[in-house]
Design a protein around this motif. Structure first.
Motif, PDB file in Angstrom:
ATOM      1  N   ALA A 102      -4.126   1.474   5.123  1.00  0.00           N
ATOM      2  CA  ALA A 102      -4.484   0.047   5.044  1.00  0.00           C
ATOM      3  C   ALA A 102      -4.103  -0.706   6.315  1.00  0.00           C
ATOM      4  O   ALA A 102      -3.946  -1.920   6.301  1.00  0.00           O
ATOM      5  CB  ALA A 102      -3.815  -0.591   3.834  1.00  0.00           C
ATOM      6  N   GLN A 103      -3.974   0.010   7.422  1.00  0.00           N
ATOM      7  CA  GLN A 103      -3.601  -0.637   8.684  1.00  0.00           C
ATOM      8  C   GLN A 103      -4.847  -1.167   9.396  1.00  0.00           C
ATOM      9  O   GLN A 103      -5.865  -0.485   9.469  1.00  0.00           O
ATOM     10  CB  GLN A 103      -2.861   0.345   9.574  1.00  0.00           C
ATOM     11  CG  GLN A 103      -1.615   0.932   8.935  1.00  0.00           C
ATOM     12  CD  GLN A 103      -0.632  -0.138   8.491  1.00  0.00           C
ATOM     13  OE1 GLN A 103      -0.190  -0.955   9.303  1.00  0.00           O
ATOM     14  NE2 GLN A 103      -0.283  -0.132   7.222  1.00  0.00           N
ATOM     15  N   SER A 104      -4.721  -2.384   9.933  1.00  0.00           N
ATOM     16  CA  SER A 104      -5.853  -3.024  10.599  1.00  0.00           C
ATOM     17  C   SER A 104      -5.461  -3.468  12.000  1.00  0.00           C
ATOM     18  O   SER A 104      -4.306  -3.331  12.411  1.00  0.00           O
ATOM     19  CB  SER A 104      -6.326  -4.236   9.777  1.00  0.00           C
ATOM     20  OG  SER A 104      -5.330  -5.246   9.765  1.00  0.00           O
ATOM     21  N   GLU A 105      -6.420  -4.011  12.731  1.00  0.00           N
ATOM     22  CA  GLU A 105      -6.172  -4.480  14.097  1.00  0.00           C
ATOM     23  C   GLU A 105      -5.045  -5.520  14.109  1.00  0.00           C
ATOM     24  O   GLU A 105      -5.038  -6.444  13.292  1.00  0.00           O
ATOM     25  CB  GLU A 105      -7.443  -5.083  14.682  1.00  0.00           C
ATOM     26  CG  GLU A 105      -8.584  -4.083  14.845  1.00  0.00           C
ATOM     27  CD  GLU A 105      -9.860  -4.745  15.332  1.00  0.00           C
ATOM     28  OE1 GLU A 105      -9.793  -5.922  15.746  1.00  0.00           O
ATOM     29  OE2 GLU A 105     -10.924  -4.100  15.287  1.00  0.00           O
ATOM     30  N   GLY A 106      -4.116  -5.367  15.037  1.00  0.00           N
ATOM     31  CA  GLY A 106      -3.009  -6.300  15.151  1.00  0.00           C
ATOM     32  C   GLY A 106      -1.783  -5.922  14.347  1.00  0.00           C
ATOM     33  O   GLY A 106      -0.718  -6.525  14.536  1.00  0.00           O
ATOM     34  N   SER A 108     -10.792  -1.742  17.292  1.00  0.00           N
ATOM     35  CA  SER A 108     -10.578  -0.371  16.819  1.00  0.00           C
ATOM     36  C   SER A 108     -10.932  -0.200  15.345  1.00  0.00           C
ATOM     37  O   SER A 108     -10.753   0.885  14.796  1.00  0.00           O
ATOM     38  CB  SER A 108      -9.112   0.031  17.029  1.00  0.00           C
ATOM     39  OG  SER A 108      -8.237  -0.821  16.306  1.00  0.00           O
ATOM     40  N   ASN A 109     -11.436  -1.240  14.691  1.00  0.00           N
ATOM     41  CA  ASN A 109     -11.743  -1.157  13.268  1.00  0.00           C
ATOM     42  C   ASN A 109     -12.754  -0.046  12.993  1.00  0.00           C
ATOM     43  O   ASN A 109     -13.781   0.074  13.668  1.00  0.00           O
ATOM     44  CB  ASN A 109     -12.296  -2.501  12.779  1.00  0.00           C
ATOM     45  CG  ASN A 109     -12.473  -2.522  11.268  1.00  0.00           C
ATOM     46  OD1 ASN A 109     -11.726  -1.891  10.535  1.00  0.00           O
ATOM     47  ND2 ASN A 109     -13.476  -3.250  10.801  1.00  0.00           N
ATOM     48  N   ILE A 166      -4.098   7.195  13.315  1.00  0.00           N
ATOM     49  CA  ILE A 166      -4.175   6.209  12.231  1.00  0.00           C
ATOM     50  C   ILE A 166      -5.630   5.773  12.115  1.00  0.00           C
ATOM     51  O   ILE A 166      -6.252   5.365  13.105  1.00  0.00           O
ATOM     52  CB  ILE A 166      -3.288   4.978  12.535  1.00  0.00           C
ATOM     53  CG1 ILE A 166      -1.824   5.387  12.674  1.00  0.00           C
ATOM     54  CG2 ILE A 166      -3.465   3.908  11.470  1.00  0.00           C
ATOM     55  CD1 ILE A 166      -1.176   5.833  11.395  1.00  0.00           C
ATOM     56  N   ASN A 167      -6.189   5.841  10.934  1.00  0.00           N
ATOM     57  CA  ASN A 167      -7.560   5.385  10.714  1.00  0.00           C
ATOM     58  C   ASN A 167      -7.536   3.892  10.404  1.00  0.00           C
ATOM     59  O   ASN A 167      -7.027   3.461   9.369  1.00  0.00           O
ATOM     60  CB  ASN A 167      -8.218   6.166   9.572  1.00  0.00           C
ATOM     61  CG  ASN A 167      -8.448   7.620   9.936  1.00  0.00           C
ATOM     62  OD1 ASN A 167      -8.986   7.913  11.013  1.00  0.00           O
ATOM     63  ND2 ASN A 167      -8.043   8.536   9.073  1.00  0.00           N
ATOM     64  N   VAL A 168      -8.075   3.099  11.311  1.00  0.00           N
ATOM     65  CA  VAL A 168      -8.000   1.646  11.209  1.00  0.00           C
ATOM     66  C   VAL A 168      -9.073   1.132  10.258  1.00  0.00           C
ATOM     67  O   VAL A 168     -10.239   1.536  10.335  1.00  0.00           O
ATOM     68  CB  VAL A 168      -8.167   1.006  12.602  1.00  0.00           C
ATOM     69  CG1 VAL A 168      -8.040  -0.513  12.516  1.00  0.00           C
ATOM     70  CG2 VAL A 168      -7.126   1.581  13.562  1.00  0.00           C
ATOM     71  N   THR A 169      -8.663   0.226   9.362  1.00  0.00           N
ATOM     72  CA  THR A 169      -9.588  -0.327   8.366  1.00  0.00           C
ATOM     73  C   THR A 169      -9.590  -1.848   8.454  1.00  0.00           C
ATOM     74  O   THR A 169      -8.825  -2.453   9.210  1.00  0.00           O
ATOM     75  CB  THR A 169      -9.173   0.097   6.947  1.00  0.00           C
ATOM     76  OG1 THR A 169      -7.887  -0.477   6.639  1.00  0.00           O
ATOM     77  CG2 THR A 169      -9.072   1.611   6.827  1.00  0.00           C
ATOM     78  N   ALA A 170     -10.444  -2.464   7.654  1.00  0.00           N
ATOM     79  CA  ALA A 170     -10.471  -3.922   7.566  1.00  0.00           C
ATOM     80  C   ALA A 170      -9.192  -4.398   6.876  1.00  0.00           C
ATOM     81  O   ALA A 170      -8.627  -3.697   6.034  1.00  0.00           O
ATOM     82  CB  ALA A 170     -11.694  -4.379   6.785  1.00  0.00           C
ATOM     83  N   PRO A 171      -8.700  -5.602   7.219  1.00  0.00           N
ATOM     84  CA  PRO A 171      -7.476  -6.098   6.600  1.00  0.00           C
ATOM     85  C   PRO A 171      -7.635  -6.362   5.112  1.00  0.00           C
ATOM     86  O   PRO A 171      -8.742  -6.562   4.608  1.00  0.00           O
ATOM     87  CB  PRO A 171      -7.192  -7.387   7.372  1.00  0.00           C
ATOM     88  CG  PRO A 171      -8.498  -7.786   7.963  1.00  0.00           C
ATOM     89  CD  PRO A 171      -9.231  -6.517   8.232  1.00  0.00           C
ATOM     90  N   THR A 172      -6.504  -6.356   4.404  1.00  0.00           N
ATOM     91  CA  THR A 172      -6.485  -6.566   2.954  1.00  0.00           C
ATOM     92  C   THR A 172      -6.353  -8.052   2.649  1.00  0.00           C
ATOM     93  O   THR A 172      -5.367  -8.682   3.054  1.00  0.00           O
ATOM     94  CB  THR A 172      -5.303  -5.810   2.324  1.00  0.00           C
ATOM     95  OG1 THR A 172      -5.403  -4.426   2.666  1.00  0.00           O
ATOM     96  CG2 THR A 172      -5.295  -5.979   0.816  1.00  0.00           C
ATOM     97  N   PRO A 173      -7.318  -8.664   1.946  1.00  0.00           N
ATOM     98  CA  PRO A 173      -7.245 -10.106   1.713  1.00  0.00           C
ATOM     99  C   PRO A 173      -6.215 -10.475   0.642  1.00  0.00           C
ATOM    100  O   PRO A 173      -5.909  -9.692  -0.256  1.00  0.00           O
ATOM    101  CB  PRO A 173      -8.661 -10.445   1.236  1.00  0.00           C
ATOM    102  CG  PRO A 173      -9.173  -9.176   0.638  1.00  0.00           C
ATOM    103  CD  PRO A 173      -8.558  -8.054   1.417  1.00  0.00           C
ATOM    104  N   LEU A 174      -5.691 -11.682   0.774  1.00  0.00           N
ATOM    105  CA  LEU A 174      -4.868 -12.279  -0.290  1.00  0.00           C
ATOM    106  C   LEU A 174      -5.822 -13.054  -1.185  1.00  0.00           C
ATOM    107  O   LEU A 174      -6.078 -14.242  -0.988  1.00  0.00           O
ATOM    108  CB  LEU A 174      -3.804 -13.200   0.318  1.00  0.00           C
ATOM    109  CG  LEU A 174      -2.654 -12.514   1.043  1.00  0.00           C
ATOM    110  CD1 LEU A 174      -1.835 -13.522   1.852  1.00  0.00           C
ATOM    111  CD2 LEU A 174      -1.744 -11.795   0.048  1.00  0.00           C
ATOM    112  N   ALA A 175      -6.378 -12.355  -2.154  1.00  0.00           N
ATOM    113  CA  ALA A 175      -7.534 -12.876  -2.890  1.00  0.00           C
ATOM    114  C   ALA A 175      -7.180 -13.756  -4.076  1.00  0.00           C
ATOM    115  O   ALA A 175      -8.020 -14.535  -4.546  1.00  0.00           O
ATOM    116  CB  ALA A 175      -8.396 -11.701  -3.356  1.00  0.00           C
TER     117      ALA A 175
END
Length: 408
Positions: A170-174, A238-239, A263-272
């Motif tokens: 669940a790691q994203s850019e930044g 890198s997403n 590390i496979n970079v994914t989209a960030p996880t929202p606080l939904a």
């Protein structure tokens, strides 16, 4: 005006003749030529110093520098290992090339650390520059024999620390990832002694692209073992791609490289999830209205333990203040962060990274409408809090705070 007598002139003229005759006889002979000692001789390249420690069998990058006009013939190298008599390691004909940085001739001189020199032994190297006119110049340096530097991960395979508290998938850019490294494992300040590490550099590679330098730690160890954690930031753009972090240590003539799993970079996880709440205190309201439980989304009764009181109305006068009665901690977002969408497009990744990078507090002080706070609830999950309205207290009137907050 002075007057000279005839008698005085008769006395002076013979003396002048002697002087003139003496000057003629003092002229230099045609076969006599002036000679002078060579001017400059030095060790090393300009602005590149020799190291204080080298390992057995290492080739030392030894250079001598001199003026071309001094006509160097050759260079002789002697060494003294410990208290043993000096030995000659070789004599090398002059073959320097012009160095534009120093404006001198620079010549590489072969020199290798003795293979059998014990750890911790002091070695003196005497370098003699021999010129064609018979003049000599001695230059000297010393070093200590040490074990080669080492670099490795603290665990095999490496176990990274994800600063946002999410999983590795669940790691994203930044986002920031910590890697624990060991330099010179097993070495001490005395024996065994290892070489100093000049710098520890972090690189990243996106997919199969060329690697990019991301950061440098200067002088991470002077020779003794040192375990340290290096934070690496997931790069932009890198997403959807694998990112590999590479660590390189430099120790004199050594370069040590280790590579972490990608590390496979994914989209960030929202606080939904969005919830609202309120707290109040002062005349005409009960003590049960002062505290709020961010996990359950309800008022926390006054009789309950403080462990669940994440928001507490700690000031009810003209300046309304909020704090945590437990170990929940807050970071007040800056106006620039808020303007950049810190609250309008919230993700666990950005909020958790802000909490890691900044100082958090239990008492946020005075609050006003539209204040935004990153929150780590009881040392675990992250949330994002925004103040909707504040009504200060006064004589006979209660203080009230309305807010909303986002969570997973």
């Amino acid at each position: 005006m002075k007057h000279y007598s005839y008698r005085t002139l008769l006395l002076v003229l013979p003396l002048l003749g002697l002087l003139l005759g003496g000057c003629k006889k003092a002229e230099l002979d045609d076969y006599y030529t002036m000679d002078s000692e060579p001017g400059f001789a030095g060790l090393g390249l300009p602005r590149v110093a020799l190291a204080a420690r080298y390992a057995p069998t290492e080739a030392v990058p030894l250079y001598v520098s001199y003026a071309e006009a001094d006509k160097l013939r050759d260079v002789t190298v002697y060494q003294v290992v410990g208290k043993i008599d000096s030995t000659t390691t070789g004599t090398f004909p002059a073959n320097g090339t012009y160095n534009t940085t120093g404006g001198l001739q620079v010549m590489p001189v072969p020199y290798t650390v003795p293979a059998t020199a014990p750890n911790g032994t002091l070695v003196r190297v005497d370098v003699t520059l021999n010129f064609q006119n018979g003049a000599k110049r001695l230059r000297r340096f010393t070093y200590t024999v040490a074990a080669p530097a080492t670099l490795e991960f603290a665990t095999v395979p490496p176990v990274p620390t994800y600063r946002n508290g999410l999983t590795g998938t669940a790691q994203s850019e930044g986002d920031i990832i910590g890697y624990s490294l060991i330099l010179n494992k097993g070495a001490t300040t005395t024996s065994p002694l290892a070489k100093a590490v000049d710098s520890l550099t972090t690189f990243y590679r996106i997919g199969s692209q060329p690697r990019v330098r991301a950061g440098v730690v200067r002088n991470p160890t002077t020779g003794a073992a040192n375990t340290r954690t290096v934070d690496a930031t997931v790069p932009r753009n890198s997403n959807g791609q694998p990112v590999t972090f590479i660590f390189e240590a430099y120790a004199a003539v050594q370069t040590l490289t280790i590579t972490a799993p990608a590390i496979n970079v994914t989209a960030p996880t929202p606080l939904a999830t969005l919830r609202t709440g309120r707290i109040a205190g002062g005349p005409s309201v009960t003590l049960d209205s002062l505290a709020f439980n961010l996990r359950t989304g309800t008022i926390e009764p006054a009789a309950n333990p403080v462990t669940a009181k994440d928001l507490f109305l700690s000031g009810t006068g003209s300046n309304v203040t909020i704090s945590a009665a437990n170990n929940t901690r807050f970071y007040r977002a800056t106006p620039a962060q808020v303007a950049a969408g810190f609250y309008t497009t919230p993700t666990v990744n950005t909020v958790a990274t802000a909490l890691y990078q900044n100082t958090t507090v239990a008492d946020v002080g005075t609050v006003a409408a539209n204040d935004v706070f990153a929150v780590r609830v009881r040392g675990a999950e992250v949330m994002l809090l925004r103040i909707l309205s504040v009504k200060p207290g006064s004589a006979g009137a209660a203080a009230r705070v309305r807010f909303e907050y986002r969570s997973l």
